[in-house]
Scaffold this active site. Structure first.
Site, PDB file in Angstrom:
ATOM      1  N   ARG A 236     -83.031  14.065 -14.400  1.00 22.87           N
ATOM      2  CA  ARG A 236     -81.591  13.805 -14.341  1.00 22.87           C
ATOM      3  C   ARG A 236     -81.133  13.329 -15.721  1.00 22.87           C
ATOM      4  NH1 ARG A 236     -81.466  16.624 -10.705  1.00 22.87           N
ATOM      5  NH2 ARG A 236     -80.790  16.277  -8.557  1.00 22.87           N
ATOM      6  N   ASP A 260     -83.329  19.812 -19.654  1.00 19.90           N
ATOM      7  CA  ASP A 260     -82.748  20.756 -18.690  1.00 19.90           C
ATOM      8  C   ASP A 260     -81.589  20.080 -17.969  1.00 19.90           C
ATOM      9  OD1 ASP A 260     -82.814  23.262 -17.199  1.00 19.90           O
ATOM     10  OD2 ASP A 260     -83.445  22.046 -15.494  1.00 19.90           O
ATOM     11  N   GLU A 265     -73.455  16.487 -17.936  1.00 21.27           N
ATOM     12  CA  GLU A 265     -73.586  17.914 -17.629  1.00 21.27           C
ATOM     13  C   GLU A 265     -72.547  18.438 -16.645  1.00 21.27           C
ATOM     14  OE1 GLU A 265     -77.649  18.013 -15.930  1.00 21.27           O
ATOM     15  OE2 GLU A 265     -76.718  18.691 -14.079  1.00 21.27           O
ATOM     16  N   HIS A 297     -79.803  23.134 -16.547  1.00 20.78           N
ATOM     17  CA  HIS A 297     -80.247  22.785 -15.189  1.00 20.78           C
ATOM     18  C   HIS A 297     -80.784  24.017 -14.454  1.00 20.78           C
ATOM     19  CE1 HIS A 297     -79.718  19.232 -12.287  1.00 20.78           C
ATOM     20  NE2 HIS A 297     -80.656  20.028 -11.809  1.00 20.78           N
TER      21      HIS A 297
HETATM   22  P1  NAI Z   1     -90.143  12.758  -5.655  1.00 17.82           P
HETATM   23  O1  NAI Z   1     -89.310  11.821  -4.858  1.00 17.82           O
HETATM   24  O2  NAI Z   1     -91.190  13.558  -4.959  1.00 17.82           O
HETATM   25  O3  NAI Z   1     -90.873  11.948  -6.833  1.00 17.82           O
HETATM   26  C1  NAI Z   1     -90.236  10.998  -7.607  1.00 17.82           C
HETATM   27  C2  NAI Z   1     -91.268   9.968  -8.027  1.00 17.82           C
HETATM   28  O4  NAI Z   1     -90.616   9.037  -8.894  1.00 17.82           O
HETATM   29  C3  NAI Z   1     -91.847   9.184  -6.859  1.00 17.82           C
HETATM   30  O5  NAI Z   1     -93.262   9.192  -6.904  1.00 17.82           O
HETATM   31  C4  NAI Z   1     -91.288   7.776  -7.057  1.00 17.82           C
HETATM   32  O6  NAI Z   1     -92.170   6.762  -6.615  1.00 17.82           O
HETATM   33  C5  NAI Z   1     -91.108   7.743  -8.550  1.00 17.82           C
HETATM   34  N1  NAI Z   1     -90.192   6.699  -8.989  1.00 17.82           N
HETATM   35  C6  NAI Z   1     -89.122   6.164  -8.337  1.00 17.82           C
HETATM   36  N2  NAI Z   1     -88.581   5.181  -9.062  1.00 17.82           N
HETATM   37  C7  NAI Z   1     -89.303   5.093 -10.201  1.00 17.82           C
HETATM   38  C8  NAI Z   1     -89.247   4.249 -11.334  1.00 17.82           C
HETATM   39  N3  NAI Z   1     -88.331   3.279 -11.437  1.00 17.82           N
HETATM   40  N4  NAI Z   1     -90.155   4.438 -12.306  1.00 17.82           N
HETATM   41  C9  NAI Z   1     -91.110   5.396 -12.188  1.00 17.82           C
HETATM   42  N5  NAI Z   1     -91.234   6.203 -11.130  1.00 17.82           N
HETATM   43  C10 NAI Z   1     -90.338   6.049 -10.154  1.00 17.82           C
HETATM   44  O7  NAI Z   1     -89.124  13.680  -6.428  1.00 17.82           O
HETATM   45  P2  NAI Z   1     -89.408  15.109  -7.069  1.00 17.82           P
HETATM   46  O8  NAI Z   1     -89.196  16.171  -6.043  1.00 17.82           O
HETATM   47  O9  NAI Z   1     -90.703  15.088  -7.787  1.00 17.82           O
HETATM   48  O10 NAI Z   1     -88.204  15.227  -8.096  1.00 17.82           O
HETATM   49  C11 NAI Z   1     -88.103  14.361  -9.207  1.00 17.82           C
HETATM   50  C12 NAI Z   1     -86.728  14.506  -9.796  1.00 17.82           C
HETATM   51  O11 NAI Z   1     -86.603  15.817 -10.370  1.00 17.82           O
HETATM   52  C13 NAI Z   1     -85.601  14.466  -8.742  1.00 17.82           C
HETATM   53  O12 NAI Z   1     -85.203  13.156  -8.476  1.00 17.82           O
HETATM   54  C14 NAI Z   1     -84.529  15.252  -9.402  1.00 17.82           C
HETATM   55  O13 NAI Z   1     -83.709  14.346 -10.088  1.00 17.82           O
HETATM   56  C15 NAI Z   1     -85.240  16.167 -10.377  1.00 17.82           C
HETATM   57  N6  NAI Z   1     -85.127  17.584 -10.088  1.00 17.82           N
HETATM   58  C16 NAI Z   1     -84.638  18.410 -11.071  1.00 17.82           C
HETATM   59  C17 NAI Z   1     -84.534  19.760 -10.852  1.00 17.82           C
HETATM   60  C18 NAI Z   1     -84.044  20.703 -11.909  1.00 17.82           C
HETATM   61  O14 NAI Z   1     -83.741  21.864 -11.605  1.00 17.82           O
HETATM   62  N7  NAI Z   1     -83.977  20.293 -13.159  1.00 17.82           N
HETATM   63  C19 NAI Z   1     -84.887  20.349  -9.550  1.00 17.82           C
HETATM   64  C20 NAI Z   1     -85.423  19.397  -8.608  1.00 17.82           C
HETATM   65  C21 NAI Z   1     -85.516  18.066  -8.878  1.00 17.82           C
END
Ligand code: NAI
Length: 333
Positions: A236, A260, A265, A297
């Site tokens: 993000r 990305d 954005e 994105h």
């Molecule tokens: P997820 O929920 O599976 O993993 C996120 C991880 O971050 C979790 O293990 C969580 O414990 C950890 N986390 C939470 N707070 C934290 C902190 N303060 N410090 C360190 N780690 C922390 O989410 P996922 O599916 O892996 O997605 C991650 C991010 O990727 C999403 O939140 C979204 O913003 C982004 N995303 C971007 C996309 C794109 O097209 N560029 C597409 C899909 C997701």
């Protein structure tokens, strides 16, 4: 059940219409984003609004949706920082998302950005097209044996950790909830954030945007990093303080930046602005740096991911409307 889609792109229509053949919902598509000024488009016979990453589903919008008796807000993405969940709960509007449609899609795009920046493929492509076959200025480094720091080891981060391990790097990870499996099989070593910042040659962000992670990449943390560090953000935009990163690039602390996602954005991404003068001066500046790669994105943007997003979004709604719960995925918020 009638679903109003906001921020609709042509590919959304293609994939949702295809998947909807097995669900039979009524789908209405709006190109505009959802915000206070556009919420009036939602008609009284609508049951669901389906939104994407940059729709502004704040308390005011939710109040208007509640007046229209909207039952569900369906996010067709994983991140949900743009929805005021407290306001939705207050009005008994249920919120669902697509938690893990294709972590590989995002991890692979992250890898593509890393390789592009390291071997300067973006520059090489343009050079060769102009019959400039010189290699000066294209020098990269081996990724093998480098140290990679990964912040957030959930669905996407853990796939990226394994990819980086397979490349022969040392993978340092930071997560508030460490993934024990990744540690047990020797893929990563969990460290404190400061150690990750000071030891990594490449840092990749895979945590969600929360009050704790807002501007996790700021001036203070950039100072802790190795000179010439590569930073990649496919999570993000607001994880990075754009002003601080521009300073870091200018004083060469940041050797390469791949993004990305971008702080502002919502005003530019997913639009064709090629015939206009870009008003966002910071983005204009970033795209002018040779060691910065910006994609709009698109990390999620694969055929498999779009199929899965459309199926899971519609299936979430089917499950909620028939059995009142979503079984088998952490999809309800
Ligand atoms: P997820 O929920 O599976 O993993 C996120 C991880 O971050 C979790 O293990 C969580 O414990 C950890 N986390 C939470 N707070 C934290 C902190 N303060 N410090 C360190 N780690 C922390 O989410 P996922 O599916 O892996 O997605 C991650 C991010 O990727 C999403 O939140 C979204 O913003 C982004 N995303 C971007 C996309 C794109 O097209 N560029 C597409 C899909 C997701």
């Amino acid at each position: 059940m009638k679903i109003a889609f906001f921020s609709t792109q042509p590919y959304d229509v293609t994939f949702f219409n295809k998947e909807n053949k097995q669900f039979g919902f009524e789908l209405e598509y709006f190109e505009t984003g959802l915000e206070e000024q556009t919420v009036g488009l939602v008609t009284e016979d609508t049951d669901v609004v389906c939104v994407f990453v940059n729709d502004k589903v704040d308390a005011e919008v939710i109040e208007r949706l509640a007046e229209k008796k909207i039952k569900y807000i369906a996010l067709r993405c994983a991140g949900f920082n743009n929805v005021d969940l407290d306001a939705a709960h207050k009005h008994n509007i249920r919120v669902c998302r697509v938690p893990a449609y294709s972590p590989e899609a995002v991890a692979e795009h992250t890898l593509a950005m890393l390789f592009t920046l390291n071997r300067k493929i973006h520059k090489a492509y343009n050079r060769v097209r102009e019959q400039n076959f010189s290699l000066n200025g294209l020098l990269g480094t081996n990724i093998y044996k480098k140290t990679v720091g990964i912040i957030g080891t959930g669905n996407i981060g853990s796939v990226f950790c394994r990819m980086m391990k397979a490349l022969g790097t040392e993978v340092l990870a930071y997560d508030v909830y460490p993934n024990k499996a990744l540690e047990a099989d020797g893929t990563v070593r969990y460290v404190e954030l400061d150690e990750l910042f000071t030891k990594s040659d490449i840092i990749s962000l895979h945590c969600p945007l929360t009050p704790e992670t807002l501007h996790i990449i700021n001036e203070e943390n950039i100072q802790k990093m190795k000179d010439g560090v590569m930073l990649i953000n496919t999570s993000r935009g607001k994880l990075i303080d754009t002003h601080a990163i521009i300073q870091g690039l200018r004083n060469k602390k940041i050797g390469a930046l791949g993004i990305d996602v971008y702080e502002q954005e919502e005003k530019v991404f997913f639009r064709d602005l090629s015939g206009t003068i870009l008003e966002d001066e910071r983005l204009q500046l970033l795209t002018s740096f040779p060691n910065v790669l910006v994609t709009a994105h698109q990390a999620f943007f694969t055929d498999e991911a779009l199929t899965q997003i459309a199926f899971v979004t519609l299936d979430n709604l089917k499950q909620l409307s028939t059995t009142n719960e979503i079984v088998g995925r952490v999809a309800e918020l």
